[in-house]
Design an enzyme around this catalytic site. Structure first.
Site, PDB file in Angstrom:
ATOM      1  N   GLU A 266     -19.911 -32.028  24.890  1.00  0.00           N
ATOM      2  CA  GLU A 266     -19.557 -32.957  23.809  1.00  0.00           C
ATOM      3  C   GLU A 266     -18.584 -32.245  22.890  1.00  0.00           C
ATOM      4  O   GLU A 266     -18.876 -31.162  22.383  1.00  0.00           O
ATOM      5  CB  GLU A 266     -20.801 -33.382  23.029  1.00  0.00           C
ATOM      6  CG  GLU A 266     -20.474 -34.437  21.974  1.00  0.00           C
ATOM      7  CD  GLU A 266     -21.414 -34.432  20.780  1.00  0.00           C
ATOM      8  OE1 GLU A 266     -21.545 -35.493  20.145  1.00  0.00           O
ATOM      9  OE2 GLU A 266     -21.998 -33.375  20.473  1.00  0.00           O
ATOM     10  N   ASP A 339     -25.221 -41.649  18.826  1.00  0.00           N
ATOM     11  CA  ASP A 339     -24.397 -41.516  17.622  1.00  0.00           C
ATOM     12  C   ASP A 339     -23.492 -42.718  17.385  1.00  0.00           C
ATOM     13  O   ASP A 339     -22.713 -42.708  16.425  1.00  0.00           O
ATOM     14  CB  ASP A 339     -23.521 -40.262  17.722  1.00  0.00           C
ATOM     15  CG  ASP A 339     -24.302 -38.973  17.559  1.00  0.00           C
ATOM     16  OD1 ASP A 339     -25.354 -39.004  16.879  1.00  0.00           O
ATOM     17  OD2 ASP A 339     -23.876 -37.935  18.102  1.00  0.00           O
TER      18      ASP A 339
END
Length: 565
Positions: A266, A339
């Site tokens: 990520e 998220d």
């Protein structure tokens, strides 16, 4: 050379806290995941990715880890974890863990020792620095070692009364950043990763992994727009030694594994050029990256300043990544994760008329791109954003920090709340909607975050019973990826790049070409005559409005995949 297994795989992300609760305490757990594995088998996914299940004070819902080699008691035990891994493998799936090693919890033993004082053996396992009295009162933000702001609002530095210095935290003050310049830190992390792999884990999704290398002198950043803090990102996003660290990790942790494991990085603010380096197989760093460019296209001054999505901008972004990683590297494909807000509410139409149609259209577009698709729990049901009546309903640390800072500088509270409703991470974290019962079948207790009221109609039980549901469309998309080599291996060509309503592209592999067409509006859209004529006789492989399609018109939120060859 045999292609890596993950190129034809589909990954399903589980947010354990919100997936399924087996003991009635209102919090999801490993037992709940184990009991629901057959839902995922039926969907056809290949890999389960678990958000963090390690011991944690839960300041950031588990992304603040206090012990890397155990399981958080609210989720279960190591024995429960071992049973889950075995059950996943028995069903022909793999399990990937979240790896959070840019920072730990401030309650981790490493940090507690580090905090004992400047002479502590682990002091330089973290970024400790004295204050700058010439800038202000030591102990306050003004005298911090530099002017960096935190991702969660406020200063990136926390003063520690006991030792008289500040420590760096790019996220919460309870998430101090590890100092990867110290080889002992890296060795401890490598040993921990090997320990989990030996336990049967099949890979890692690496949280904000491109932030692990900081420029050691930690210079001030340029002042941000609000003037409160500086932008330190040039000094820690893809920092000076990040490629070295990841190549070392590959050698030390993965090189001698007989079965190739999956490594996903990520990487906030990563550029395409950087991603080519990170994912180049010859360099041996990571298999693919999560990039955020396409989920930032509807941001204004920041993520909570909502702007409409321009479809041409989405096509330009995704198309550029498709082309840029065509020869080197690999794409991660996603709309949703823990998220992000729910995509059907964000880019589709979550009203009763077109929720299913727009959710299946968005799924089709994503899954027909080149790369590995990721499904976030509930996405396969078409789950929507949740109604938040007031700031008291919000739990997410990022959203609450933004709210406090925005109010402090004079913004209208209701407008700030509107931004949180649209973009807040709690939208992804409401409990999984299994059935129409009081708490959606998630728990027999009181859920830690209220269930979305629409669970009475949007739930797994209803979706499985309806052959035209979002769930069954995802199941068909996954089956197509597993059976049609063009979906995995085909090249990518964007069509109609300047069209603000239609998303169209082809995938070609050997003698087969697939055309994907999608209408991103709530109105019928006529296809360009040449395209309609060229594909008029091509059979429909997959669609979301039935088989009686008009070859010249796409219905509202329609998606279709056609095949030649």
């Amino acid at each position: 050379m045999e292609e890596p297994w993950w190129k034809s795989a589909v990954v399903y992300q589980i947010y354990p806290r919100s997936f399924a609760d087996s003991d009635g305490d209102g919090i999801g757990d490993l037992g709940g995941i184990l009991a629901r594995l057959d839902h995922l088998v039926g969907l056809g996914v290949d890999v389960l990715w678990l958000s963090p299940v390690y011991p944690s004070p839960q300041d950031d819902n588990g992304y603040d880890i206090s012990d890397y080699r155990d399981i958080e008691p609210m989720f279960g035990t190591l024995a429960d974890f071992d049973r889950l891994v075995a059950a996943v493998h028995e069903r022909g799936m793999r399990l990937v863990m979240d790896l959070v090693v840019n920072h730990t919890s401030d309650e981790h033993a490493w940090f507690r020792e580090s905090r004992e004082g400047p002479n502590s053996a682990k002091r330089d396992w973290y970024w400790w620095r004295p204050g700058r009295p010439e800038r202000g009162v030591v102990g306050e933000d003004s005298a911090a070692p530099n002017n960096w702001g935190s991702f969660f609002s406020g200063s990136a530095w926390q003063y520690d009364d006991a030792s008289g210095e500040y420590y760096l935290h790019l996220f919460s003050p309870k998430q101090p950043d590890l100092n990867w310049e110290n080889p002992q830190v890296r060795q401890a992390i490598h040993a921990m990763m090997r320990w989990w792999l030996d336990r049967g884990v099949d890979g890692f999704r690496m949280d904000v992994i491109n932030l692990i290398s900081k420029r050691p002198d930690l210079p001030d950043g340029e002042s941000a727009g609000d003037g409160l803090y500086g932008d330190g990102s040039p000094y820690y996003v893809c920092g000076p030694r990040v490629h070295e660290y990841l190549a070392e990790m590959r050698r030390e942790v993965f090189a001698d594994r007989p079965e190739r494991v999956l490594t996903v990085g990520e990487m906030p603010e990563v550029t395409l050029e950087q991603a080519r380096l990170f994912t180049d197989p010859a360099r041996g760093e990571v298999d693919m990256v999560f990039q955020f460019e396409h989920v930032g296209l509807d941001f204004g001054r920041h993520k909570f300043d909502v702007r409409p999505l321009r479809l041409t901008a989405l096509k330009e972004s995704l198309g550029r990544w498709q082309t840029g990683l065509a020869e080197v590297g690999w794409n991660s494909l996603y709309w949703n994760n823990h998220d992000q807000p729910r995509v059907v509410s964000r880019f589709g139409d979550d009203g009763p008329r077109y929720r299913v149609r727009s959710a299946t259209m968005l799924a089709t577009v994503l899954h027909l791109h080149r790369g590995t698709p990721y499904i976030y729990q509930g996405e396969e049901l078409g789950m929507t954003n949740a109604p938040f009546a007031s700031i008291e309903d919000v739990r997410d640390i990022e959203a609450l920090g933004h709210y406090r800072q925005a109010i402090r500088v004079g913004e209208d509270p209701e407008r700030v709340l509107d931004g949180l409703r649209a973009r807040g991470r709690d939208n992804a974290r409401t409990p999984m909607q299994w059935d129409a019962s009081e708490h959606a079948g998630f728990t027999t207790g009181t859920p830690w975050l209220p269930v979305n009221p629409n669970h009475t109609t949007i739930n797994a039980a209803a979706a499985l019973a309806d052959p035209e549901s979002v769930y069954h469309h995802y199941r068909r998309l996954i089956a197509l990826r597993h059976s049609e080599p063009t979906v995995v291996h085909g090249d990518f060509t964007m069509l109609l790049a300047e069209d603000e309503r239609l998303y169209a592209f082809t995938r070609r592999h050997r003698d087969t070409t697939l055309l994907t067409l999608a209408n991103f509006t709530g109105e019928p859209v006529e296809l360009p005559a040449a395209l309609a004529s060229e594909w008029a006789s091509a059979p429909l492989v997959l669609g979301n409005v039935g088989t009686a399609i008009d070859p010249t018109v796409l219905q509202p939120w329609e998606a279709r995949v056609q095949r030649k060859g």
